[in-house]
Every structure is written in C-alpha cells, then in structure tokens.
Design a protein around this motif. Structure first.
Motif, PDB file in Angstrom:
ATOM      1  N   ASN A   1     -22.393 -35.857  49.250  1.00 21.74           N
ATOM      2  CA  ASN A   1     -23.703 -35.448  48.756  1.00 21.74           C
ATOM      3  C   ASN A   1     -24.699 -36.541  49.155  1.00 21.74           C
ATOM      4  O   ASN A   1     -24.790 -37.585  48.517  1.00 21.74           O
ATOM      5  CB  ASN A   1     -23.658 -35.253  47.234  1.00 21.74           C
ATOM      6  CG  ASN A   1     -24.942 -34.678  46.665  1.00 21.74           C
ATOM      7  OD1 ASN A   1     -26.029 -34.999  47.134  1.00 21.74           O
ATOM      8  ND2 ASN A   1     -24.811 -33.849  45.655  1.00 21.74           N
TER       9      ASN A   1
ATOM     10  N   GLN B   1     -13.901 -36.875  38.421  1.00 26.70           N
ATOM     11  CA  GLN B   1     -14.685 -36.963  39.661  1.00 26.70           C
ATOM     12  C   GLN B   1     -14.660 -38.414  40.141  1.00 26.70           C
ATOM     13  O   GLN B   1     -15.086 -39.311  39.410  1.00 26.70           O
ATOM     14  CB  GLN B   1     -16.127 -36.533  39.381  1.00 26.70           C
ATOM     15  CG  GLN B   1     -17.036 -36.539  40.599  1.00 26.70           C
ATOM     16  CD  GLN B   1     -18.467 -36.172  40.206  1.00 26.70           C
ATOM     17  OE1 GLN B   1     -18.985 -36.660  39.213  1.00 26.70           O
ATOM     18  NE2 GLN B   1     -19.089 -35.313  40.979  1.00 26.70           N
TER      19      GLN B   1
ATOM     20  N   THR C   1     -26.766 -45.109  43.931  1.00 22.77           N
ATOM     21  CA  THR C   1     -26.669 -45.500  42.515  1.00 22.77           C
ATOM     22  C   THR C   1     -25.254 -45.993  42.207  1.00 22.77           C
ATOM     23  O   THR C   1     -25.066 -46.835  41.333  1.00 22.77           O
ATOM     24  CB  THR C   1     -26.984 -44.313  41.580  1.00 22.77           C
ATOM     25  OG1 THR C   1     -26.183 -43.209  41.956  1.00 22.77           O
ATOM     26  CG2 THR C   1     -28.433 -43.926  41.619  1.00 22.77           C
TER      27      THR C   1
ATOM     28  N   ILE D   1     -27.880 -29.573  38.847  1.00 24.36           N
ATOM     29  CA  ILE D   1     -27.559 -30.721  37.978  1.00 24.36           C
ATOM     30  C   ILE D   1     -28.815 -31.477  37.550  1.00 24.36           C
ATOM     31  O   ILE D   1     -29.843 -31.468  38.237  1.00 24.36           O
ATOM     32  CB  ILE D   1     -26.589 -31.714  38.666  1.00 24.36           C
ATOM     33  CG1 ILE D   1     -27.221 -32.319  39.946  1.00 24.36           C
ATOM     34  CG2 ILE D   1     -25.269 -31.040  38.975  1.00 24.36           C
ATOM     35  CD1 ILE D   1     -26.471 -33.547  40.483  1.00 24.36           C
TER      36      ILE D   1
ATOM     37  N   LYS E   1     -30.102 -44.569  28.102  1.00 21.79           N
ATOM     38  CA  LYS E   1     -30.759 -45.231  26.970  1.00 21.79           C
ATOM     39  C   LYS E   1     -31.095 -44.227  25.855  1.00 21.79           C
ATOM     40  O   LYS E   1     -31.381 -44.634  24.730  1.00 21.79           O
ATOM     41  CB  LYS E   1     -32.049 -45.929  27.436  1.00 21.79           C
ATOM     42  CG  LYS E   1     -31.780 -47.131  28.318  1.00 21.79           C
ATOM     43  CD  LYS E   1     -31.103 -48.245  27.528  1.00 21.79           C
ATOM     44  CE  LYS E   1     -30.633 -49.362  28.419  1.00 21.79           C
ATOM     45  NZ  LYS E   1     -29.672 -50.254  27.773  1.00 21.79           N
TER      46      LYS E   1
HETATM   47  C1  MC0 Z   1     -27.292 -47.731  34.199  1.00 27.70           C
HETATM   48  N1  MC0 Z   1     -27.117 -47.930  32.884  1.00 27.70           N
HETATM   49  C2  MC0 Z   1     -26.065 -47.228  32.481  1.00 27.70           C
HETATM   50  C3  MC0 Z   1     -25.582 -46.580  33.642  1.00 27.70           C
HETATM   51  N2  MC0 Z   1     -26.365 -46.904  34.694  1.00 27.70           N
HETATM   52  N3  MC0 Z   1     -25.506 -47.060  31.274  1.00 27.70           N
HETATM   53  C4  MC0 Z   1     -24.424 -46.271  31.203  1.00 27.70           C
HETATM   54  N4  MC0 Z   1     -23.888 -45.615  32.283  1.00 27.70           N
HETATM   55  C5  MC0 Z   1     -24.440 -45.763  33.511  1.00 27.70           C
HETATM   56  N5  MC0 Z   1     -23.919 -45.125  34.555  1.00 27.70           N
HETATM   57  C6  MC0 Z   1     -27.926 -48.778  32.000  1.00 27.70           C
HETATM   58  C7  MC0 Z   1     -27.868 -50.215  32.485  1.00 27.70           C
HETATM   59  O1  MC0 Z   1     -26.779 -50.892  31.918  1.00 27.70           O
HETATM   60  C8  MC0 Z   1     -29.199 -50.740  32.060  1.00 27.70           C
HETATM   61  O2  MC0 Z   1     -29.140 -51.126  30.706  1.00 27.70           O
HETATM   62  C9  MC0 Z   1     -30.140 -49.559  32.191  1.00 27.70           C
HETATM   63  O3  MC0 Z   1     -29.284 -48.392  32.114  1.00 27.70           O
HETATM   64  C10 MC0 Z   1     -30.880 -49.558  33.522  1.00 27.70           C
HETATM   65  O4  MC0 Z   1     -29.882 -49.701  34.513  1.00 27.70           O
HETATM   66  P1  MC0 Z   1     -30.101 -50.237  35.989  1.00 27.70           P
HETATM   67  O5  MC0 Z   1     -28.851 -50.918  36.409  1.00 27.70           O
HETATM   68  O6  MC0 Z   1     -31.406 -50.947  36.123  1.00 27.70           O
HETATM   69  O7  MC0 Z   1     -30.096 -48.920  36.786  1.00 27.70           O
HETATM   70  P2  MC0 Z   1     -31.265 -47.960  37.194  1.00 27.70           P
HETATM   71  O8  MC0 Z   1     -32.258 -47.804  36.081  1.00 27.70           O
HETATM   72  O9  MC0 Z   1     -31.751 -48.355  38.534  1.00 27.70           O
HETATM   73  O10 MC0 Z   1     -30.436 -46.613  37.329  1.00 27.70           O
HETATM   74  C11 MC0 Z   1     -29.782 -46.048  36.246  1.00 27.70           C
HETATM   75  C12 MC0 Z   1     -29.890 -44.532  36.426  1.00 27.70           C
HETATM   76  C13 MC0 Z   1     -29.292 -44.187  37.807  1.00 27.70           C
HETATM   77  C14 MC0 Z   1     -29.088 -43.893  35.284  1.00 27.70           C
HETATM   78  C15 MC0 Z   1     -31.350 -44.096  36.307  1.00 27.70           C
HETATM   79  O11 MC0 Z   1     -27.955 -44.596  37.866  1.00 27.70           O
HETATM   80  C16 MC0 Z   1     -29.395 -42.734  38.154  1.00 27.70           C
HETATM   81  O12 MC0 Z   1     -30.420 -42.241  38.621  1.00 27.70           O
HETATM   82  N6  MC0 Z   1     -28.285 -41.964  37.933  1.00 27.70           N
HETATM   83  C17 MC0 Z   1     -28.277 -40.503  38.149  1.00 27.70           C
HETATM   84  C18 MC0 Z   1     -27.760 -40.151  39.503  1.00 27.70           C
HETATM   85  C19 MC0 Z   1     -26.327 -40.574  39.724  1.00 27.70           C
HETATM   86  O13 MC0 Z   1     -25.718 -41.303  38.918  1.00 27.70           O
HETATM   87  N7  MC0 Z   1     -25.771 -40.131  40.890  1.00 27.70           N
HETATM   88  C20 MC0 Z   1     -24.385 -40.449  41.255  1.00 27.70           C
HETATM   89  C21 MC0 Z   1     -23.473 -39.376  40.811  1.00 27.70           C
HETATM   90  P3  MC0 Z   1     -29.624 -52.585  30.227  1.00 27.70           P
HETATM   91  O14 MC0 Z   1     -29.363 -52.594  28.748  1.00 27.70           O
HETATM   92  O15 MC0 Z   1     -28.810 -53.550  31.025  1.00 27.70           O
HETATM   93  O16 MC0 Z   1     -31.096 -52.599  30.566  1.00 27.70           O
HETATM   94  S1  MC0 Z   1     -23.733 -37.887  41.748  1.00 27.70           S
HETATM   95  C22 MC0 Z   1     -23.018 -36.650  40.853  1.00 27.70           C
HETATM   96  O17 MC0 Z   1     -22.523 -36.897  39.777  1.00 27.70           O
HETATM   97  C23 MC0 Z   1     -23.078 -35.250  41.457  1.00 27.70           C
HETATM   98  C24 MC0 Z   1     -22.555 -35.244  42.870  1.00 27.70           C
HETATM   99  C25 MC0 Z   1     -22.356 -34.188  40.649  1.00 27.70           C
HETATM  100  O18 MC0 Z   1     -21.527 -34.488  39.759  1.00 27.70           O
HETATM  101  O19 MC0 Z   1     -22.626 -32.981  40.895  1.00 27.70           O
END
Ligand code: MC0
Length: 146
Positions: free
Chosen positions: A41, A64, A74, A124, A130
């Motif tokens: 993807n 997954q 990410t 999705i 948070k």
């Molecule tokens: C970040 N944080 C998390 C986390 N990722 N907490 C729990 N689980 C996770 N996976 C927390 C960090 O610890 C941090 O907290 C705060 O959120 C900001 O994190 P960051 O390291 O600065 O990260 P960001 O903000 O740049 O990105 C986090 C975000 C990103 C969730 C917005 O990972 C995202 O856009 N994810 C959605 C897309 C994705 O994951 N795609 C891959 C799978 P503190 O307290 O330290 O500030 S694709 C998929 O799944 C598809 C193919 C499917 O199933 O169909």
C-alpha cells in the motif's frame, strides 16, 4: 448487531516489523499461522501481510504484519521510536462514514477527513491514539466479499 453498536468485531491487530519476509517466516514456521493475503500500500507506506488460520472464519481477527516501504513511512517512524511491536488495533464497521461522524460528535479526532484505501480495497480511517487511551485505532469497512 445491536442498533447502538458502532463496531462489528476486531478485524485485525497490526504489528510493526522491520522485515516482512522474516516476520512471515517466524509467524508461519514458529507460530503456525498461514499467510492469507499480501499487498503493498504505497499511500500508507507499507508492505503488509495478513495471517490467520487455515479455515479462517470471517469473524476471527487476523494479525497484520506491517513493514515500512521507505524511511518516510509511519511504520519506519514507529519502529525507530518503539522498536517492533503492536502498532494498531483495527475494528470492523459496516458504515465507516456513519461511525466516523458519531466518533467526531463524541470528541474523537479522526486522522483523515474522508476514508482512504486499506487492505483489499477496504475504506479505512484512524482515531488518534491520544483520544483513545493510547491505542492507534483503525476503522475498516471491508469491500463486500473480502
Ligand atoms: C504514535 N503514538 C502512538 C502511535 N503512534 N501511540 C500508540 N500507537 C501508535 N501506533 C503516540 C506517540 O507515542 C506520541 O505520544 C504521539 O502519539 C505522537 O506520535 P509521533 O511519534 O509524533 O507520531 P506522529 O504524530 O507523527 O504520527 C502518529 C500517527 C501516525 C498516529 C498520526 O502514525 C499515523 O498517521 N498513523 C495512521 C496511518 C498508519 O499507521 N499507517 C500504517 C498502517 P507522546 O506522548 O510521545 O507525545 S496502514 C494500515 O493499517 C492499512 C494498510 C490497513 O490496515 O488497511
């Protein structure tokens, strides 16, 4: 399903892995799972494999395996910060637009204004960790028949 229910079941649990082939080898040869589906993807920056049992029932959650496609992914960021491990929990929904609207009304931030494309063409979106007690929560509305 009760009319008040938002979610159907756990669709999958996502594990961040540095190398997809190595992770598949471990989860099949040691853990005894089977690969059900594999795809790339580009938009999400991942190479992924869904694993489960041989006679996987639709209501059984899958695992997954998510490997980064490049350093901007990410998953690459997650691995650099946390190392390999559980990256997300994904709930299956029947109507993702309605569920996202309800969650927004209840104060939960969704990451995308409109759903994007996930595994097998599913629609999705993600709730911000948070706003969900520290868990990255994916919502998926699978394509009928998948
Ligand atoms: C970040 N944080 C998390 C986390 N990722 N907490 C729990 N689980 C996770 N996976 C927390 C960090 O610890 C941090 O907290 C705060 O959120 C900001 O994190 P960051 O390291 O600065 O990260 P960001 O903000 O740049 O990105 C986090 C975000 C990103 C969730 C917005 O990972 C995202 O856009 N994810 C959605 C897309 C994705 O994951 N795609 C891959 C799978 P503190 O307290 O330290 O500030 S694709 C998929 O799944 C598809 C193919 C499917 O199933 O169909």
């Amino acid at each position: 399903m009760n009319n008040d229910d938002l979610f159907i079941c756990i669709d999958h649990v996502g594990l961040a892995v540095p190398d997809l082939d190595e992770a598949i080898k471990f989860h099949t040869e040691v853990m005894g799972w089977r690969v059900l589906h594999r795809e790339t993807n580009e938009e999400q920056g991942v190479e992924e494999a869904m694993i489960g049992t041989g006679d996987q029932l639709p209501e059984n959650a899958q695992i997954q395996l998510l490997a980064p496609l490049n350093e901007n992914s990410t998953i690459a960021k997650f691995l650099a910060k946390n190392g390999p491990g559980m990256q997300q929990l994904c709930y299956r929904v029947a109507d993702i637009d309605a569920v996202c609207a309800t969650l927004r009304e209840r104060g939960v931030r969704l990451l995308y204004p409109e759903p994007k494309t996930g595994t097998g063409g599913a629609r999705i979106n993600f709730a911000h960790p948070k706003d969900t007690g520290g868990v990255l929560l994916e919502l998926t509305q699978p394509v009928a028949g998948h």
